[in-house]
Write a protein that holds these residues in place. Structure first.
Motif, PDB file in Angstrom:
ATOM      1  N   GLY A 119       0.774  -1.230   0.000  1.00 18.04           N
ATOM      2  CA  GLY A 119       0.000   0.000   0.000  1.00 18.04           C
ATOM      3  C   GLY A 119       0.803   1.275   0.000  1.00 18.04           C
ATOM      4  N   TYR A 120       2.133   1.185  -0.035  1.00 14.73           N
ATOM      5  CA  TYR A 120       2.947   2.383  -0.239  1.00 14.73           C
ATOM      6  C   TYR A 120       2.999   2.745  -1.726  1.00 14.73           C
ATOM      7  N   GLY A 121       2.188   2.080  -2.513  1.00 12.61           N
ATOM      8  CA  GLY A 121       2.068   2.385  -3.932  1.00 12.61           C
ATOM      9  C   GLY A 121       0.628   2.708  -4.273  1.00 12.61           C
ATOM     10  N   GLU A 122       0.434   3.398  -5.383  1.00  9.96           N
ATOM     11  CA  GLU A 122      -0.915   3.846  -5.754  1.00  9.96           C
ATOM     12  C   GLU A 122      -1.825   2.697  -6.158  1.00  9.96           C
ATOM     13  N   GLN A 123      -1.243   1.566  -6.607  1.00  7.16           N
ATOM     14  CA  GLN A 123      -2.049   0.415  -7.005  1.00  7.16           C
ATOM     15  C   GLN A 123      -1.431  -0.865  -6.440  1.00  7.16           C
ATOM     16  N   MET A 124      -2.307  -1.857  -6.209  1.00 10.54           N
ATOM     17  CA  MET A 124      -1.877  -3.166  -5.734  1.00 10.54           C
ATOM     18  C   MET A 124      -2.651  -4.243  -6.479  1.00 10.54           C
ATOM     19  N   VAL A 125      -2.136  -5.458  -6.393  1.00 11.34           N
ATOM     20  CA  VAL A 125      -2.867  -6.636  -6.843  1.00 11.34           C
ATOM     21  C   VAL A 125      -3.166  -7.474  -5.596  1.00 11.34           C
ATOM     22  N   LEU A 126      -4.434  -7.840  -5.427  1.00 14.31           N
ATOM     23  CA  LEU A 126      -4.869  -8.609  -4.265  1.00 14.31           C
ATOM     24  C   LEU A 126      -5.533  -9.904  -4.711  1.00 14.31           C
ATOM     25  N   ALA A 127      -5.573 -10.873  -3.803  1.00 11.64           N
ATOM     26  CA  ALA A 127      -6.249 -12.144  -4.060  1.00 11.64           C
ATOM     27  C   ALA A 127      -7.756 -11.945  -3.912  1.00 11.64           C
ATOM     28  N   GLU A 128      -8.507 -12.245  -4.952  1.00 11.35           N
ATOM     29  CA  GLU A 128      -9.954 -12.013  -4.919  1.00 11.35           C
ATOM     30  C   GLU A 128     -10.631 -12.777  -3.785  1.00 11.35           C
ATOM     31  N   GLN A 129     -10.168 -13.999  -3.531  1.00  9.84           N
ATOM     32  CA  GLN A 129     -10.833 -14.829  -2.529  1.00  9.84           C
ATOM     33  C   GLN A 129     -10.712 -14.275  -1.117  1.00  9.84           C
ATOM     34  N   LEU A 130      -9.778 -13.352  -0.889  1.00  9.36           N
ATOM     35  CA  LEU A 130      -9.569 -12.803   0.449  1.00  9.36           C
ATOM     36  C   LEU A 130     -10.174 -11.410   0.637  1.00  9.36           C
ATOM     37  N   LEU A 131     -10.839 -10.889  -0.385  1.00  6.15           N
ATOM     38  CA  LEU A 131     -11.379  -9.541  -0.308  1.00  6.15           C
ATOM     39  C   LEU A 131     -12.606  -9.483   0.596  1.00  6.15           C
ATOM     40  N   LEU A 132     -12.710  -8.397   1.352  1.00  6.35           N
ATOM     41  CA  LEU A 132     -13.891  -8.104   2.158  1.00  6.35           C
ATOM     42  C   LEU A 132     -14.372  -6.703   1.806  1.00  6.35           C
ATOM     43  N   PRO A 133     -15.641  -6.542   1.428  1.00  5.17           N
ATOM     44  CA  PRO A 133     -16.134  -5.192   1.157  1.00  5.17           C
ATOM     45  C   PRO A 133     -16.177  -4.377   2.441  1.00  5.17           C
ATOM     46  N   VAL A 134     -15.818  -3.119   2.345  1.00  2.00           N
ATOM     47  CA  VAL A 134     -15.857  -2.232   3.503  1.00  2.00           C
ATOM     48  C   VAL A 134     -17.309  -1.854   3.770  1.00  2.00           C
ATOM     49  N   PRO A 135     -17.814  -2.128   4.959  1.00  2.39           N
ATOM     50  CA  PRO A 135     -19.236  -1.862   5.221  1.00  2.39           C
ATOM     51  C   PRO A 135     -19.550  -0.372   5.253  1.00  2.39           C
ATOM     52  N   GLY A 136     -20.679  -0.011   4.652  1.00  2.00           N
ATOM     53  CA  GLY A 136     -21.234   1.328   4.770  1.00  2.00           C
ATOM     54  C   GLY A 136     -20.273   2.435   4.396  1.00  2.00           C
ATOM     55  N   ASP A 137     -20.277   3.462   5.228  1.00  2.00           N
ATOM     56  CA  ASP A 137     -19.448   4.632   4.960  1.00  2.00           C
ATOM     57  C   ASP A 137     -18.238   4.702   5.886  1.00  2.00           C
ATOM     58  N   LEU A 138     -17.769   3.543   6.363  1.00  2.00           N
ATOM     59  CA  LEU A 138     -16.587   3.521   7.218  1.00  2.00           C
ATOM     60  C   LEU A 138     -15.435   4.211   6.504  1.00  2.00           C
ATOM     61  N   PRO A 139     -14.824   5.252   7.100  1.00  2.00           N
ATOM     62  CA  PRO A 139     -13.737   5.957   6.408  1.00  2.00           C
ATOM     63  C   PRO A 139     -12.568   5.030   6.084  1.00  2.00           C
ATOM     64  N   ALA A 140     -11.903   5.305   4.974  1.00  2.00           N
ATOM     65  CA  ALA A 140     -10.821   4.434   4.507  1.00  2.00           C
ATOM     66  C   ALA A 140      -9.693   4.350   5.520  1.00  2.00           C
ATOM     67  N   ASP A 141      -9.363   5.467   6.182  1.00  2.00           N
ATOM     68  CA  ASP A 141      -8.242   5.406   7.124  1.00  2.00           C
ATOM     69  C   ASP A 141      -8.588   4.556   8.342  1.00  2.00           C
ATOM     70  N   ILE A 142      -9.848   4.589   8.782  1.00  2.00           N
ATOM     71  CA  ILE A 142     -10.264   3.730   9.892  1.00  2.00           C
ATOM     72  C   ILE A 142     -10.278   2.273   9.438  1.00  2.00           C
ATOM     73  N   ALA A 143     -10.776   2.016   8.234  1.00  2.00           N
ATOM     74  CA  ALA A 143     -10.798   0.647   7.706  1.00  2.00           C
ATOM     75  C   ALA A 143      -9.393   0.066   7.621  1.00  2.00           C
ATOM     76  N   SER A 144      -8.398   0.919   7.346  1.00  2.00           N
ATOM     77  CA  SER A 144      -7.019   0.423   7.227  1.00  2.00           C
ATOM     78  C   SER A 144      -6.455  -0.042   8.568  1.00  2.00           C
ATOM     79  N   LEU A 145      -7.128   0.300   9.668  1.00  2.00           N
ATOM     80  CA  LEU A 145      -6.702  -0.175  10.986  1.00  2.00           C
ATOM     81  C   LEU A 145      -7.104  -1.627  11.239  1.00  2.00           C
ATOM     82  N   THR A 146      -7.890  -2.205  10.338  1.00  2.00           N
ATOM     83  CA  THR A 146      -8.359  -3.575  10.538  1.00  2.00           C
ATOM     84  C   THR A 146      -7.203  -4.533  10.777  1.00  2.00           C
TER      85      THR A 146
END
Length: 359
Positions: A119-146
């Motif tokens: 994430g120190y880069g503008e784009q990444m490649v992630l594994a689709e099977q491990l993705l979780l949608p961020v619920p609602g309007d949770l701010p991105a910086d708070i979500a990154s604390l997960t």
């Protein structure tokens, strides 16, 4: 794309080729990424860390002679899907994920890999099977604390608490603060927290610690006695050692510093039959005296990582506000400020968690 690259023992802001998603992978745009203490450890002690991983058969490895883009605490937005993807999450969906790409042949830790920039880069490649949608309007910086919060959640799960314990958190850096947040969200306490840094003690109070101690002035175990033990209980007496007479509430110590000598210090000073959960990553060899641990019947557990279920639970706890870790974030930077942020994070009174933002 623009990224902060570790190259020749330096952090450089560079323009590099954007990654391309392979089979079952997705291309994402980074929205926010936390700077982790592990990133600082890897930058300053890279060869030693990788050598220890290899000796321990821990499959985190990369060639430090090639470019590496750190960053494994992130929130991102889907840009495209690679071949073989089921596209269950559409383009534009905000996501978090475990920072791993796993196959029968390979394991890559995103951010500690030559193949998968973090994430120190503008784009990444992630594994689709491990993705979780961020619920609602949770701010991105708070979500990154997960991710760091889930490290703490896993450590608490390793402790197998039943609610009767009085925990002691040694060290109030990011992981110690995350530990306090997780414990308080589960109704465990009172929580005793200890740190030499006045700034970190103040943050521990904000995170909800009930008793905050400067160990230069008072032992955290003395503070634990005051809230966990009956009157007259002698932590060093024969009745305590043999488990006779009035007993205190169980003591569970979370060691969140990771410097030589701390494990032994806990074994020596915590009450008999304490549980010690080692979460701090010590970069050097350490030494303990088993005789003392045996005589006091200490339980010692080491905690590393987390499960997918724990990760999902933490993300949703942040979204429904049963877990509040906002106070952990003490600064934001752009990619151009990452090098300075590394310097600031080396000073414990200045910051806890600095988030890279891309807005």
């Amino acid at each position: 794309m623009k990224a902060v690259v570790m190259r020749d023992k330096q952090l450089l802001v560079e323009s590099i080729s954007a990654p391309e998603p392979g089979h079952g992978e997705v291309l994402v745009k980074t929205l926010a990424c936390g700077i982790c203490g592990s990133d600082l450890h890897m930058f300053h002690h890279c060869q030693q860390v990788l050598a220890n991983f290899k000796r321990g058969n821990i499959p985190i490895s990369f060639d430090d002679g090639q470019d590496v883009v750190f960053g494994h605490e992130y929130c991102a937005e889907i840009l495209d899907h690679g071949p073989g993807s089921d596209k269950r999450l559409k383009v534009g969906t905000r996501v978090c994920s475990l920072p791993f790409v796993i196959s029968a042949q390979h394991f890559d830790h995103i951010g500690f890999s030559n193949r998968y920039p973090g994430g120190y880069g503008e784009q990444m490649v992630l594994a689709e099977q491990l993705l979780l949608p961020v619920p609602g309007d949770l701010p991105a910086d708070i979500a990154s604390l997960t991710e760091p919060l889930t490290v703490a959640a896993h450590a608490v799960n390793r402790a197998r608490l039943d609610g009767s314990e009085v925990p002691v958190v040694i060290g109030c850096g990011p992981i110690g603060l995350a530990m306090i947040a997780i414990l308080k969200s589960r109704g465990i306490g009172p929580v005793v927290a200890a740190d030499f840094s006045a700034g970190r003690r103040a943050l521990a109070e904000k995170m909800g610690a009930d008793v905050v101690v400067n160990p230069a002035e008072q032992s955290p175990y003395q503070s634990w006695l005051q809230v966990a033990a009956p009157a007259g209980y002698d932590i060093n007496g024969p009745m305590a050692l043999l488990g006779l007479g009035l007993q205190p509430r169980p003591c569970v110590v979370f060691e969140c510093v990771g410097v030589p000598g701390l494990i032994q210090q806990v074994i020596q000073n915590a009450p008999p039959r304490s549980r010690l959960i080692v979460v701090g990553v010590c970069m050097e060899s350490d030494r303990i005296e088993p005789l003392i641990g045996i005589g006091k019947e200490m339980n010692v557990h080491f905690s590393f990582g987390y499960s997918a279920e724990e990760f999902a639970h933490t993300l949703h706890a942040l979204a429904d506000e049963t877990l509040d870790a906002t106070a952990m974030i003490t600064g934001h930077v752009t990619l151009d400020g990452v090098v300075e942020a590394f310097d600031q994070l080396a000073q414990p009174d200045q910051h806890a968690k600095i988030i890279i933002r891309y807005d």
